[in-house]
Design an enzyme around this catalytic site. Sequence first.
Site, PDB file in Angstrom:
ATOM      1  N   ASP A 346     -27.168  49.177 -55.427  1.00 38.90           N
ATOM      2  CA  ASP A 346     -27.630  49.728 -56.222  1.00 38.90           C
ATOM      3  C   ASP A 346     -26.277  50.815 -56.346  1.00 38.90           C
ATOM      4  O   ASP A 346     -26.409  51.655 -55.347  1.00 38.90           O
ATOM      5  CB  ASP A 346     -29.056  49.834 -56.246  1.00 38.90           C
ATOM      6  CG  ASP A 346     -29.064  51.142 -57.383  1.00 38.90           C
ATOM      7  OD1 ASP A 346     -29.617  50.937 -58.565  1.00 38.90           O
ATOM      8  OD2 ASP A 346     -29.575  52.443 -56.691  1.00 38.90           O
ATOM      9  N   GLU A 383     -22.851  47.016 -57.908  1.00 40.77           N
ATOM     10  CA  GLU A 383     -22.867  47.712 -58.967  1.00 40.77           C
ATOM     11  C   GLU A 383     -22.709  48.723 -59.001  1.00 40.77           C
ATOM     12  O   GLU A 383     -22.194  50.042 -58.686  1.00 40.77           O
ATOM     13  CB  GLU A 383     -24.462  48.397 -59.298  1.00 40.77           C
ATOM     14  CG  GLU A 383     -24.890  49.342 -60.817  1.00 40.77           C
ATOM     15  CD  GLU A 383     -25.742  49.507 -60.787  1.00 40.77           C
ATOM     16  OE1 GLU A 383     -26.873  49.015 -61.936  1.00 40.77           O
ATOM     17  OE2 GLU A 383     -26.867  50.154 -59.940  1.00 40.77           O
TER      18      GLU A 383
END
Length: 697
Positions: A346, A383
């Site tokens: 993330d 990401e």
Amino acid sequence: MNNPITITEGRAAPIGATFDGDGVNFAVFSENAERMVLCLFDADGTETGRVDLPERDGDVWHGYISGLRPGQHYGYRAHGPYAPEQGHRFNPNKLLMDPYAKRLTGHPTWHDTLMGYKVGTAKDPDLVIDPRDNARFMPRSVVEDPAFSWGEDEHPRTPIQQSVIYEAHVKGLTKRRADVPDPGTFLAMSSDPMLDYLTNLGITAIELLPVHAYLTDHFLHEKGLTNYWGYQTIGFFAPEPKYMARGQIDEFQQMVARFHSAGIEVILDVVYNHTGEGNELGPTLSFRGLDNASYYRLMPDNPRFYVNDTGTGNTVNVDHPMVLRMIMDSLRYWVEVMHVDGFRFDLCSTLGRVDEGGFDRGAAFFDAIRQDPVLGNVKLIAEPWDIGPGGYQLGAFPPPFMEWNDKYRDTVRRFWRGDAGEAPALADRLTGSALQFDHSSRPATSSVNLLTAHDGFTLMDTVSYVEKHNEANGEDGRDGHGENYSDNLGVEGPTEKEAINAARARRRRNMMATLMLSQGTPMILAGDEMGNSQSGNNNAYSQDNEISWIDWGSFDAEFHDFTRLMISFRKNHPLLRQKLFLHAQRREDGLDDLFWWRPDGQQMQDEDWQDPDLSCVAMELRMASGTPDYAETEQAIFAVFNAGGAVDMVIPDPPENTHWVWRVDTARGGRQTDVVSDQVKIPGQSVSVFVLDIHTS
């Protein structure tokens, strides 16, 4: 409390609470603490004793207690300065979770005593220490022996060019299924009905939204909402308690073993860029109380405040070697002990930001992972963005990282929506987004191609809504993406108009076909294959209810079958999943491997691509005979992506003793077997795929 505890010096490694068969070694890092107290509890939460950790080596405090067993509850109290303006927030009145805890008893119960400062102070409340004890509102850490009888378990190690990833939420995928045990848990995820479903669909890897223990933010709690997605981690080694039906970590291990037995890899979405403790007004639960100045990046000119490159209030200080070690220890734990097969990071740009500067692909985090012999054998997905300086870094990550490609998502949506000028961009996405990824010897599989993800509209909502409908989030529609490149095809939301529903189904087929025909690594959002909707909510992070839980009762069997068809088609045609980028020339024999055709049978020229009204992209792929995946029965694929009206298309001349077979037509629902020659009429708003068959009659 009971009798005094006998504690010996123990050892500084490994960090955490480690059972050795005779007792437990406790070790915890804090560079700035002055004293570290271990608190022991019984299973009911009653404190049974406190003892100082007697030794300190390299800022790791440690001690050993003989006779303790797995299941022992514990926590820490760290003594040191409460000096927020110098970056220190020690408060020994606060029981702290062990950052290395392998299990937690539950979640914090929101109460003012969770704060290290005195709530209600009129001005600068975080500067005033709170003297109250928080223990009865805190979960305890639990000593675990994570040994598990894995038997013959093996990592599937699916080659990335053969991978089809399925992004899913542990609770959301199974909560509304009545035929699985303990819906919403790890055990439900890997139950026989789910394994049958996923293997039948054809996916090779399941990517789970965060399963590390996480926190529901106070502002959500006040509104009666929940942190559903899980992007507020408070324990990097502990599975989320509510996903365990019996409260045992072996439930996660059982899930992984069963997925592996079905040939499915397990990828974890991990959040190492921030924690759930928030900014200076957040709770003191673990890291902040153990050593705020080490675990977090603080503002250089005023360390009372936090660097907030993540948008969540704080940023983990990956520059600190012991914090980086914690992350690496966590990653290795989930691979070696829990047997997972990869990670999706993330806000990964945050992990590559050095000091106060911008992104650096040579940052310590990337170097540490790339040299690690354990992590070098698993799949790594970034990401590639955050909100910090230079935060958008699509294509900039070093190998072997793959990256979520939001440009792919946006281009495919805009092309099929009919936006002008999108044909050249679609051509780039179909061939692996080479403009972003074709450098540093990276393969075409570096691009993780997605139509949707947990964050945003589902595929059904992408063709059913123009506006986001996030009213249930309680933020007056301010949250969520404003531009979704979506199209409701005439009516906002559900409709009984057959023509609109048919057009929506066709649009979804077109988009799913595009995904499975593109070079790169495809990822499907769980539920998209069955027509799942979130009623237009494009930011359902707080919706632990029917909005987010997949509705198996409204199963779109026709679209499910089409998705399964396209996954199977991709697997059966190696041309669609090559690792090398296509550059219109084969490396082995010097012949062309990529052609772009006009409807009149002529190859596309530069001026053709400049036409803003171009809405039909025709691509021919050929495979070199020396390619490992080469199959004698397949030498070429011709695919037409037509977002406009019907087109008379001249088919490329087939080689001698071959012919083209029309295998996929989204206008007619899917699979076809028509032999074609010379010219065919390509339906409007459709994808057609022709395969060169060298076995002629």
